[in-house]
Write a protein that holds these residues in place. Structure first.
Motif, PDB file in Angstrom:
ATOM      1  N   GLY A  16       0.833  -1.190   0.000  1.00 23.29           N
ATOM      2  CA  GLY A  16       0.000   0.000   0.000  1.00 23.29           C
ATOM      3  C   GLY A  16       0.871   1.244   0.000  1.00 23.29           C
ATOM      4  O   GLY A  16       2.024   1.218   0.439  1.00 23.29           O
ATOM      5  N   HIS A  17       0.312   2.358  -0.465  1.00 24.21           N
ATOM      6  CA  HIS A  17       1.119   3.562  -0.669  1.00 24.21           C
ATOM      7  C   HIS A  17       0.312   4.796  -0.303  1.00 24.21           C
ATOM      8  O   HIS A  17      -0.790   5.000  -0.811  1.00 24.21           O
ATOM      9  N   SER A  18       0.854   5.590   0.626  1.00 24.27           N
ATOM     10  CA  SER A  18       0.262   6.882   0.972  1.00 24.27           C
ATOM     11  C   SER A  18       1.327   7.947   0.779  1.00 24.27           C
ATOM     12  O   SER A  18       2.481   7.756   1.178  1.00 24.27           O
ATOM     13  N   ASN A  30      -2.918  -3.619   6.004  1.00 23.35           N
ATOM     14  CA  ASN A  30      -3.927  -2.572   5.941  1.00 23.35           C
ATOM     15  C   ASN A  30      -3.625  -1.492   6.975  1.00 23.35           C
ATOM     16  O   ASN A  30      -3.345  -1.786   8.140  1.00 23.35           O
ATOM     17  N   PHE A  31      -3.715  -0.236   6.514  1.00 21.39           N
ATOM     18  CA  PHE A  31      -3.388   0.881   7.401  1.00 21.39           C
ATOM     19  C   PHE A  31      -4.052   2.136   6.859  1.00 21.39           C
ATOM     20  O   PHE A  31      -3.957   2.449   5.670  1.00 21.39           O
ATOM     21  N   GLY A  32      -4.718   2.888   7.774  1.00 22.06           N
ATOM     22  CA  GLY A  32      -5.354   4.131   7.344  1.00 22.06           C
ATOM     23  C   GLY A  32      -6.411   3.861   6.280  1.00 22.06           C
ATOM     24  O   GLY A  32      -7.276   2.990   6.433  1.00 22.06           O
ATOM     25  N   GLU A  33      -6.322   4.578   5.161  1.00 16.92           N
ATOM     26  CA  GLU A  33      -7.291   4.421   4.085  1.00 16.92           C
ATOM     27  C   GLU A  33      -6.965   3.242   3.172  1.00 16.92           C
ATOM     28  O   GLU A  33      -7.775   2.879   2.311  1.00 16.92           O
ATOM     29  N   TYR A  34      -5.788   2.645   3.360  1.00 20.32           N
ATOM     30  CA  TYR A  34      -5.417   1.487   2.546  1.00 20.32           C
ATOM     31  C   TYR A  34      -6.033   0.231   3.142  1.00 20.32           C
ATOM     32  O   TYR A  34      -5.776  -0.123   4.299  1.00 20.32           O
ATOM     33  N   HIS A  35      -6.871  -0.438   2.348  1.00 21.78           N
ATOM     34  CA  HIS A  35      -7.503  -1.668   2.836  1.00 21.78           C
ATOM     35  C   HIS A  35      -7.790  -2.582   1.658  1.00 21.78           C
ATOM     36  O   HIS A  35      -8.532  -2.227   0.740  1.00 21.78           O
ATOM     37  N   VAL A  36      -7.170  -3.770   1.665  1.00 27.33           N
ATOM     38  CA  VAL A  36      -7.470  -4.805   0.684  1.00 27.33           C
ATOM     39  C   VAL A  36      -7.656  -6.119   1.443  1.00 27.33           C
ATOM     40  O   VAL A  36      -7.163  -6.289   2.558  1.00 27.33           O
ATOM     41  N   GLU A  37      -8.339  -7.055   0.809  1.00 25.26           N
ATOM     42  CA  GLU A  37      -8.786  -8.274   1.498  1.00 25.26           C
ATOM     43  C   GLU A  37      -7.625  -9.098   2.046  1.00 25.26           C
ATOM     44  O   GLU A  37      -7.720  -9.669   3.139  1.00 25.26           O
TER      45      GLU A  37
END
Length: 228
Positions: A16-18, A30-37
């Motif tokens: 994930g990338h912010s 998964n962290f913050g707005e990053y969420h995948v199954e």
């Protein structure tokens, strides 16, 4: 022959990338707005972020559970302060373990006028009884080669090693009910017959030991054994 345990590879380019203009973060889970199954926490390992912070900028974090927060500078030093009233500088070759409780906050600042800093933020859920928040900083020998050096020991256990090309080693688990998370900081490794490049991760369960071989000089590996 090495047995094939249950394993999940987390490729660096698939994290994930912010990002904003002064801060970039790559998330393995998964962290913050990053969420995948398929990016759920691995055992008690809840957060594993690879962060880069621009000069003179600050990042504020809030912990919402009983966590052991591990900060590991990779490039440059981190200026830190937290709601416990602790403040200071954490340099490369040091690690900080912040045993936190819900609602604890901390702030990280890049103290340099021109340079970026890069660090790992690792959150491991503390499954024991709640205890008073506390902070500890430890210095380790980052220059030792071809062996694992202890990095931290809480309910989880962290080890760091720098290896020459073709050097081999084995990490025997302290508790075979635990899982192991492997992260390559620099270089390339073959871990349990799986090829890992820089910033790749590997989650292993149902193993009694982890065998690995460095495939490049000055390759750096991080190993975390943790409750499942």
């Amino acid at each position: 022959m090495i047995s094939q345990p249950e394993a999940t590879i987390f490729l660096a380019e698939q994290r994930g990338h912010s990002e904003v203009d002064w801060f970039r973060s790559f998330h393995i889970f998964n962290f913050g707005e990053y969420h995948v199954e398929h990016r759920q926490p691995f055992g008690t390992l809840q957060v594993f972020n690879d962060d880069t912070l621009a000069s003179q900028k600050s990042l504020s974090m809030n912990v919402d559970d009983n966590m052991d927060v591990i900060l590991l500078p990779l490039v440059g030093a981190i200026e830190y302060e937290n709601s416990l009233g602790e403040a200071g500088i954490l340099e490369a070759g040091q690690v900080q373990i912040l045993k936190s409780s819900p609602s604890l906050t901390y702030k990280l600042t890049n103290p340099y006028s021109d340079d970026l800093i890069n660090f790992l933020q690792i959150w491991i859920k503390n499954e024991g009884e709640s205890s008073s928040p506390q902070l500890n900083n430890f210095t380790f020998d980052f220059k030792k080669k071809n062996q694992l050096s202890p990095l931290f020991s809480t309910q989880a256990h962290g080890w760091l090693g720098r290896y020459d090309g073709r050097a081999e080693d084995t990490y025997p688990l302290l508790d075979e009910t635990h899982g192991v998370f492997v992260f390559v900081i620099e270089g390339a490794f073959e871990v349990q017959n799986r090829l890992l490049h820089p910033r790749d991760g590997l989650a292993l369960s149902q193993v009694s030991e982890v065998e690995f071989e460095a495939l490049s000089n000055n390759a750096i590996i991080l190993i975390i054994e943790l409750p499942m």
